[in-house]
Design an enzyme around this catalytic site. Structure first.
Site, PDB file in Angstrom:
ATOM      1  N   ASP A 102     -26.320   7.975  14.363  1.00  0.00           N
ATOM      2  CA  ASP A 102     -26.955   7.639  15.646  1.00  0.00           C
ATOM      3  C   ASP A 102     -26.708   6.182  16.028  1.00  0.00           C
ATOM      4  OD1 ASP A 102     -28.399   8.287  17.909  1.00  0.00           O
ATOM      5  OD2 ASP A 102     -30.342   7.861  16.989  1.00  0.00           O
TER       6      ASP A 102
ATOM      7  N   ASN B 186     -28.404  18.059  22.443  1.00  0.00           N
ATOM      8  CA  ASN B 186     -27.511  17.074  23.083  1.00  0.00           C
ATOM      9  C   ASN B 186     -26.844  17.600  24.357  1.00  0.00           C
ATOM     10  OD1 ASN B 186     -26.473  15.521  19.951  1.00  0.00           O
ATOM     11  ND2 ASN B 186     -27.943  14.772  21.442  1.00  0.00           N
TER      12      ASN B 186
END
Ligand code: IPE
Ligand code: IPE
Ligand code: MG
EC number: 2.5.1.-
Length: 252
Positions: free
Chosen positions: A28, A76
């Site tokens: 991330d 996502n």
């Protein structure tokens, strides 16, 4: 939490017995890495591929049995279409361009997550790399693409329900091992260490069942900046953890 000591990048002081069998990583912070440099978010994703290469090479060197990388979550898809298009393009490019590295390192590719929402080009290159690397003896490189822990658990439950309804198995016979055998990680070792870059203290629907007793390591460092020394340092920190699995320490 202490930040990793990024000055050491030797493998020798991590004895084989102290190395995790299975490492899972939430890669991330790509977007933040880019925006803090006045670059478009996609530049962070592009740079992140270098870290993926470093991680797979280092895991192969360490003799880690499996490393699972969170590439795209089932959530996502909420992102803007241009970013998703770029991620799909990058994924396809990775599967082609990193084929050489995967073969040179003896890595065996595995992909978990839904296939049905991925573009045909990605599926094609994925299948090619999967087939080519299938007999490799080294580390399993597991890519979690369009993966969601809840989705995976729901599918396992549905599969089992279908088999019970068809009389193939009895409901009473379902235990933890049966359940785990229906998950996409069946056959992989338990996760010893879960690393998240970018500083957020959450699991974001990653490997919900499998993380039960994983040691967690969260670093503020964003994925494109996560270095080999940072990675080795997280493993060094892992070996200092006392894992009790609900029991007591051996000397208590
Ligand atoms: C992780 O980086 C990569 C994917 C989720 C595909 P992000 O894109 O989430 O980066 P941040 O968290 O916005 O910085
Ligand atoms: C998790 O990161 C997914 C991947 C790294 C692929 P996100 O950036 O999507 O997680 P949230 O939205 O911050 O929880
Ligand atoms: Mg993020």
């Amino acid at each position: 939490m202490a930040e990793p000591d990024s000055t050491i990048d030797r493998l020798e002081d991590i004895p084989p017995a102290d190395r995790p069998a299975h490492i899972a990583i939430i890669m991330d912070g790509n977007g933040r890495w880019a925006t803090s440099r006045d670059l478009p978010r996609i530049e962070g994703h592009r740079r992140g591929v270098n870290t993926v290469r470093m991680i797979s090479e280092t895991c192969a060197e360490l003799g880690v049995e499996a490393v699972t990388l969170y590439c795209l979550s089932s959530e996502n898809w909420k992102r803007p279409q241009p970013e998703l298009d770029f991620l799909m393009h990058l994924l396809e490019q990775y599967l082609v361009e990193e084929r050489r590295t995967i073969m040179d390192q003896g890595l065996r590719l595995k992909v978990i997550g839904r296939r049905d929402r991925l573009p045909p080009g990605v599926i094609e290159e994925m299948d090619r790399t999967l087939e080519m690397s299938a007999a490799n003896p080294g580390t399993q490189l597991v890519l979690a693409i369009d993966y969601g822990g809840r989705d995976e658990i729901t599918r396992a439950a549905r599969d089992l329900a279908i088999d019970v309804a068809a009389g193939k198995i009895s409901a009473d016979s379902i235990d933890e091992a049966t359940f785990a055998s229906r998950l996409s990680t069946a056959g992989l070792p338990e996760i010893d260490l879960m690393i998240r870059t970018g500083g957020d203290m959450r699991v974001s629907n990653f490997l919900l069942w499998q993380l039960s007793y994983a040691e967690l390591f969260v670093t503020e460092t964003c994925w494109p900046d996560f270095s080999r020394a940072d990675f080795l340092s997280s493993i060094r920190q892992f070996k200092t953890r006392q894992r009790r699995f609900g029991g007591l320490n051996v000397n208590e």
